[in-house]
Structures are given as C-alpha cells and as structure tokens.
Enzyme design. Sequence first.
Site, PDB file in Angstrom:
ATOM      1  N   LYS A 265      11.139  50.993 -31.444  1.00  0.00           N
ATOM      2  CA  LYS A 265      10.150  51.614 -32.326  1.00  0.00           C
ATOM      3  C   LYS A 265      10.347  53.126 -32.348  1.00  0.00           C
ATOM      4  O   LYS A 265      10.844  53.701 -31.380  1.00  0.00           O
ATOM      5  CB  LYS A 265       8.735  51.326 -31.802  1.00  0.00           C
ATOM      6  CG  LYS A 265       8.238  49.907 -32.012  1.00  0.00           C
ATOM      7  CD  LYS A 265       6.821  49.757 -31.475  1.00  0.00           C
ATOM      8  CE  LYS A 265       6.320  48.326 -31.644  1.00  0.00           C
ATOM      9  NZ  LYS A 265       6.172  47.924 -33.047  1.00  0.00           N
ATOM     10  N   GLU A 337       8.494  40.327 -31.634  1.00  0.00           N
ATOM     11  CA  GLU A 337       8.563  39.592 -30.358  1.00  0.00           C
ATOM     12  C   GLU A 337       7.354  38.724 -30.092  1.00  0.00           C
ATOM     13  O   GLU A 337       7.452  37.724 -29.373  1.00  0.00           O
ATOM     14  CB  GLU A 337       8.772  40.591 -29.207  1.00  0.00           C
ATOM     15  CG  GLU A 337       7.502  41.229 -28.639  1.00  0.00           C
ATOM     16  CD  GLU A 337       6.747  42.115 -29.619  1.00  0.00           C
ATOM     17  OE1 GLU A 337       7.349  42.541 -30.636  1.00  0.00           O
ATOM     18  OE2 GLU A 337       5.559  42.379 -29.382  1.00  0.00           O
ATOM     19  N   ARG A 339       5.656  36.659 -31.876  1.00  0.00           N
ATOM     20  CA  ARG A 339       5.775  35.275 -32.352  1.00  0.00           C
ATOM     21  C   ARG A 339       6.703  34.459 -31.457  1.00  0.00           C
ATOM     22  O   ARG A 339       6.550  33.242 -31.342  1.00  0.00           O
ATOM     23  CB  ARG A 339       6.254  35.279 -33.814  1.00  0.00           C
ATOM     24  CG  ARG A 339       7.588  35.950 -34.030  1.00  0.00           C
ATOM     25  CD  ARG A 339       7.831  36.337 -35.479  1.00  0.00           C
ATOM     26  NE  ARG A 339       7.116  37.553 -35.868  1.00  0.00           N
ATOM     27  CZ  ARG A 339       7.123  38.072 -37.084  1.00  0.00           C
ATOM     28  NH1 ARG A 339       7.812  37.493 -38.045  1.00  0.00           N
ATOM     29  NH2 ARG A 339       6.458  39.179 -37.342  1.00  0.00           N
TER      30      ARG A 339
HETATM   31  N1  BES Z   1       2.957  44.721 -31.722  1.00  0.00           N
HETATM   32  C1  BES Z   1       3.506  44.891 -33.008  1.00  0.00           C
HETATM   33  C2  BES Z   1       2.470  44.878 -34.134  1.00  0.00           C
HETATM   34  C3  BES Z   1       1.460  45.983 -34.122  1.00  0.00           C
HETATM   35  C4  BES Z   1       1.631  47.094 -34.931  1.00  0.00           C
HETATM   36  C5  BES Z   1       0.318  45.897 -33.358  1.00  0.00           C
HETATM   37  C6  BES Z   1       0.686  48.096 -34.947  1.00  0.00           C
HETATM   38  C7  BES Z   1      -0.630  46.894 -33.366  1.00  0.00           C
HETATM   39  C8  BES Z   1      -0.437  48.000 -34.167  1.00  0.00           C
HETATM   40  C9  BES Z   1       4.508  43.769 -33.288  1.00  0.00           C
HETATM   41  O1  BES Z   1       5.174  43.284 -32.180  1.00  0.00           O
HETATM   42  C10 BES Z   1       5.545  44.340 -34.198  1.00  0.00           C
HETATM   43  O2  BES Z   1       6.239  45.218 -33.777  1.00  0.00           O
HETATM   44  N2  BES Z   1       5.602  43.825 -35.420  1.00  0.00           N
HETATM   45  C11 BES Z   1       6.534  44.291 -36.386  1.00  0.00           C
HETATM   46  C12 BES Z   1       7.134  43.092 -37.063  1.00  0.00           C
HETATM   47  C13 BES Z   1       8.328  43.406 -37.934  1.00  0.00           C
HETATM   48  C14 BES Z   1       9.477  43.844 -37.084  1.00  0.00           C
HETATM   49  C15 BES Z   1       8.661  42.164 -38.723  1.00  0.00           C
HETATM   50  C16 BES Z   1       5.806  45.153 -37.389  1.00  0.00           C
HETATM   51  O3  BES Z   1       4.646  44.850 -37.706  1.00  0.00           O
HETATM   52  O4  BES Z   1       6.353  46.166 -37.790  1.00  0.00           O
HETATM   53 ZN    ZN Z   2       4.205  43.453 -30.383  1.00  0.00          ZN
HETATM   54 MN    MN Z   3       6.926  44.396 -31.740  1.00  0.00          MN
END
Ligand code: BES
Ligand code: ZN
Ligand code: MN
Length: 488
Positions: A265, A337, A339
């Site tokens: 990230k 991750e 899922r």
């Molecule tokens: N934990 C994150 C989602 C999240 C984002 C939670 C902001 C709380 C606040 C999750 O694991 C994630 O990184 N999701 C990605 C999915 C994408 C790579 C398909 C996302 O939402 O960007």
């Molecule tokens: Zn996450």
């Molecule tokens: Mn994630």
Amino acid sequence: MPTPAEIQFKDISLDTLADAAGGIVVFVGADGKLDQGARRINALSRKAVARCVASPAFEKMAEGDLVSLGYPSGLSAEAVCVVKLGRRPSVSAARKAGAQIAKAQGNADFVVLAGNIQRAEEIALGLALRGYSFDDHKTADPKPKGKVTFMVARPEAVAKAAGPLAAIAEGVFFTRDLVNEPANILTTDDFAARLAAMQELGLDVEILEEDDLKRLGMRTLLSVGQGSDSPSKVVVMSWKGGGDAAPFALVGKGVVFDTGGISLKPAGGMEEMTMDMGGAGVVAGVMRTLALRKAKANVVGLVGLVENMPSGGATRPGDVVRSMKGDTVEIINTDAEGRLVLADVLWYAQERFKPVGMINLATLTGAVITALGHENAGVFSNSDALCDRFLKAAAAEGEGAWRLPLAPAYDALLKSRIADMKNVGGRTAGAITAAQFLQRFVKEDVPWIHLDIAGTAAVKKETALAPAGATGWGVLALNRLIADNYEG
Ligand code: BES
Ligand code: ZN
Ligand code: MN
C-alpha cells in the site's frame, strides 16, 4: 482497559441536591412541564430552569439535546444540564440524551434526575457508550472518570433493565479496544490471548495454531500470513446457551495489520490498517456480550488472525494457492487478502458446525467506502429472510446498513486463465466482486450475510454514540439479531 462509566441507580433524595458537586441533569419535555426533581432544582437555582425552558433556544432544541447552565446560584454544582426529553422517549432519543450527558460530563460526578422517565436504562447505555475513551497509551493526566448517579422512582426495576444493556456496553468496549489497539501490541498472539481470557465468562475458546491450520488445509489463509513473523491463527469461541440447537456462526476478518504485502500500500494513511481486524473485533465483542448476558442461544464465533507483511517468504502476485474447499485461487493482488482469510474460515465454519445461519464481518474493501461512505456498512446476502431480519435489527439499533447486490454477472469478473478464480475483479464494483469471491465459499443452503465494515469500523469524526476512532459498529445489531430470532 477502560471500563464503562460507573453508573448507579438510586432512590430520589431531593434534599441532597443543593450540596451535590459536579453536574445535575434534569429532563424537560417539549410541553415544558417540570417534574419533581426539576422543580426542586428550579427552586434552588432561583428559577434558572424555568427561564431556560421558556427561552426560544429551548424551543429550537431537538429531543435529546442538552443545554448547560454554568455555575448556578443556590447550588454547589458547577452546572445544571437541561435535557429536552419527554416522559416516554424512543430508544434512540433516550440514547442520544445519554450521549449528550456523557459529553457534558467530562470527569465530573453527575446526578441525573430521571424520576419516573421511561427507558432510563437506555439513557444510561447512551451515556456509557459515548463516555468511552481509549487512553491506555496516554501517559499524562490519568484523571479518574466521574461517577454517575441516576435518581429514579424505581431503582431496582431500572437496575434490572440496565443489566443486559451493561453487557452490550462491555461488548462494544471490548471491540473498540481491540480495533483501537496498535498492531505492535495487538499481535496475533496477543489477540488470541485476549480471546482465550474470555473463558472466564463461560465461553469455550479454542486456538488453532499454524500446524493445525496446515493439517486442515487452510492454505489461502496461511498464504496471507506467511510473510509475517507473527504466527497465523484461527480462534473458535463457542457460547452454548441454547441446548442442542445447531449454532449460528459469526466469522471475522482479523488482519492485525495490512501493509498490502508485496502489492504494498502507499505510505499515506497506511497506519489506519491497524483496524483491519475490525471484523474479528466485532465477532469478539458480540461473543462477550452474549456470554455476559447469558444468552439463550448457541452461537459460534470464528476469527482468522493474520498479519499481511512483505518479506522474502511472502506470497507473490501470480502465485496460485488451493483453498481448504479445494478451489484454486490465482493471487493477482496480495492486498486483496481479507477474502483469502475468510474463504478458509467460512468453509471450516460450515464443515465443522453446520450452522443454521452465518454472518461474516470484514473491513474488506475501500470500494464500499466509495459507495456508502462511513454512514452504512455494505450488506450482501444469499437469503432475503435473514437479510431482512438483520436490516431490521440494525435499524432498531441505529447502526447504518445498506444492502448491495450479488449476481452471476459480477461473479464472472473473477475468472482466471490458469486457476479456478482470481482474487480480484476489475476496476469496477470492487465491494461486490469481493462479496462474490466470498460467496464461492458459502454452501447454497446456508443463509449467509457478508458485512463489509471498512467504512464503519473506525471513523475520524465522532458519531452519535462513539468518540472518533473505533465505533464497535455491529455489536448492537448482531446482539439484537440473536436476541430477537434465535433465543427461546
Ligand atoms: N483492508 C483493506 C480494505 C480497507 C480499505 C479497509 C480502507 C479499511 C479502509 C483490504 O484488504 C484491501 O486492501 N482491499 C483492496 C482490494 C483491492 C486490492 C481489490 C482495496 O480496497 O483497495
Ligand atoms: Zn485488508
Ligand atoms: Mn488489503
């Protein structure tokens, strides 16, 4: 760990009021009539209450709003708080009033002249929930929280009604503490230990370690944690208050920190990913509440605890992993991750417990925040009946929840060239494709809901019943769902 504010219910003793320190709360309905307590405060304060109630400002106040009269003459108290609330308030108005009192209270002792107002216990719940603060890591100024004394016409009856609500507050606080806790403290080991400690409350708590998970074939879950020095775990909490009935299952995503893994990230805001165990936190809080109020239901809570880190051992984009169910997953993005964790825990929950229904909670996608902001969690379900029951419970508790669709056309976005599926869809409908992924691990005859709480688990601004930070969203609604549909 912060405990709920100390709240007592006592007989009305008007003669103690002149000398009471701190704050005194009176309730006045829109009709402007003063009850016994308010009349006494009005007399002692040379009619300050009556002047307030006669003012245009009082007219403009909504149910549950509070106005504070500072340093009233004739009283030792520092403030008299006039709360606009009728004799028979709704649950939400009563809780709002309590929250306003909590905000006015600070660290002072308060006397709340609730008299024979109905739902005094709900006022107390609002007060407790909004009075929460997380200051374990503040070294300065450990001021003790003030005591709150409710003076009521029937203290035993109100105290009895307040019992199960105190169990709810404790469950919410448990969730908030877990979600607020930074990831260097709330490691997978620490999380599991906090859950194991709930055995004292009569819960069965079982911790599955990495060897167990390998034996069970939870390879997609393990693939998320393999880049971390913290061991992956699954914790199973069982509450058996309902005889031989098959249990209801709650499943939570417990990513104690989500760096994104090799699909790292960006730095900005990454610290927020300390709340990525929010789903597991809610499951734990609900289990705590059920145990504390000795719920007459069988409920099993399962959480997958992992840390998503990049390292030489971490999963790579392009890796193919076989789930416990047997389906293979091409991991396109290691940041999707949650899922992968849930896939194995959902499957395990169904294989082992044959649940009558199953709800999973996860801070799963940024996309659900794009869609619904921080006001509503995303609700996905294969069962209109269960979904309606949940939405009703959430509405009754004032927890925002909005149903979004599932459909085969979205599922098609998960097609992989080399495996049974990939772990991300395209650029569009990200919250839905994540839900479709989960549904592939849910048996058709199991009524199921997926709650995407990425937007509601923790917020930057205070909400009606919580300060900024972890909200505990979902504990009230799920507790009510169980109470209204799966008990007695
Ligand atoms: N934990 C994150 C989602 C999240 C984002 C939670 C902001 C709380 C606040 C999750 O694991 C994630 O990184 N999701 C990605 C999915 C994408 C790579 C398909 C996302 O939402 O960007
Ligand atoms: Zn996450
Ligand atoms: Mn994630």
